[in-house]
Design an enzyme around this catalytic site. Structure first.
Site, PDB file in Angstrom:
ATOM      1  N   MET A   1     -71.684  21.812 -57.284  1.00  0.00           N
ATOM      2  CA  MET A   1     -70.678  20.395 -58.190  1.00  0.00           C
ATOM      3  C   MET A   1     -71.856  20.288 -59.443  1.00  0.00           C
ATOM      4  SD  MET A   1     -68.577  17.616 -59.221  1.00  0.00           S
ATOM      5  CE  MET A   1     -69.540  16.711 -58.901  1.00  0.00           C
ATOM      6  N   PRO A   2     -71.757  19.918 -60.181  1.00  0.00           N
ATOM      7  CA  PRO A   2     -70.822  20.615 -61.651  1.00  0.00           C
ATOM      8  C   PRO A   2     -71.246  22.057 -62.180  1.00  0.00           C
ATOM      9  CG  PRO A   2     -72.046  18.801 -62.699  1.00  0.00           C
ATOM     10  CD  PRO A   2     -72.569  19.155 -61.558  1.00  0.00           C
ATOM     11  N   HIS A   3     -71.030  21.910 -63.117  1.00  0.00           N
ATOM     12  CA  HIS A   3     -71.000  23.445 -63.494  1.00  0.00           C
ATOM     13  C   HIS A   3     -70.419  23.556 -64.765  1.00  0.00           C
ATOM     14  CE1 HIS A   3     -72.015  27.582 -64.813  1.00  0.00           C
ATOM     15  NE2 HIS A   3     -70.136  27.551 -64.578  1.00  0.00           N
ATOM     16  N   VAL A  39     -76.019  21.936 -59.471  1.00  0.00           N
ATOM     17  CA  VAL A  39     -75.966  21.475 -61.110  1.00  0.00           C
ATOM     18  C   VAL A  39     -76.538  23.131 -61.706  1.00  0.00           C
ATOM     19  CG1 VAL A  39     -75.964  21.665 -63.422  1.00  0.00           C
ATOM     20  CG2 VAL A  39     -76.392  18.993 -61.407  1.00  0.00           C
ATOM     21  N   SER A  40     -75.125  23.663 -61.919  1.00  0.00           N
ATOM     22  CA  SER A  40     -75.187  24.927 -62.566  1.00  0.00           C
ATOM     23  C   SER A  40     -74.291  25.317 -64.146  1.00  0.00           C
ATOM     24  CB  SER A  40     -74.357  26.380 -61.792  1.00  0.00           C
ATOM     25  OG  SER A  40     -73.270  25.650 -61.808  1.00  0.00           O
TER      26      SER A  40
END
Length: 75
Positions: A1-3, A39-40
């Site tokens: 999280m977050p994407h 993060v992604s």
């Protein structure tokens, strides 16, 4: 999280997308306090001829309450 999903027209280089993903990751970690590993970032290329139907209408026009930066306005 977050994407984070970035929708854009095709034609950006892999280098441009990598640099943008790095910048987004840097800002997300700084602002939200998440670690970089959480993060992604993905990119979804949408042809300009499909932008209105596939992006503008469902993601922008139909959900104005979710927009924190509206198109056509400077921050």
């Amino acid at each position: 999280m977050p994407h984070v999903i970035v929708k854009l027209w095709p034609g950006k280089t892999e280098d441009q997308k990598t640099k943008l993903a790095e910048a987004i990751t840097r800002e997300v970690t700084q602002i939200l306090g998440n670690g970089e590993a959480s993060v992604s970032v993905s990119f979804e290329e949408v042809e300009s001829s499909r932008w209105q139907e596939d992006v503008y209408l469902p993601d922008i026009a139909a959900q104005p309450d979710r927009l924190y930066k509206k198109p056509g306005y400077e921050m």
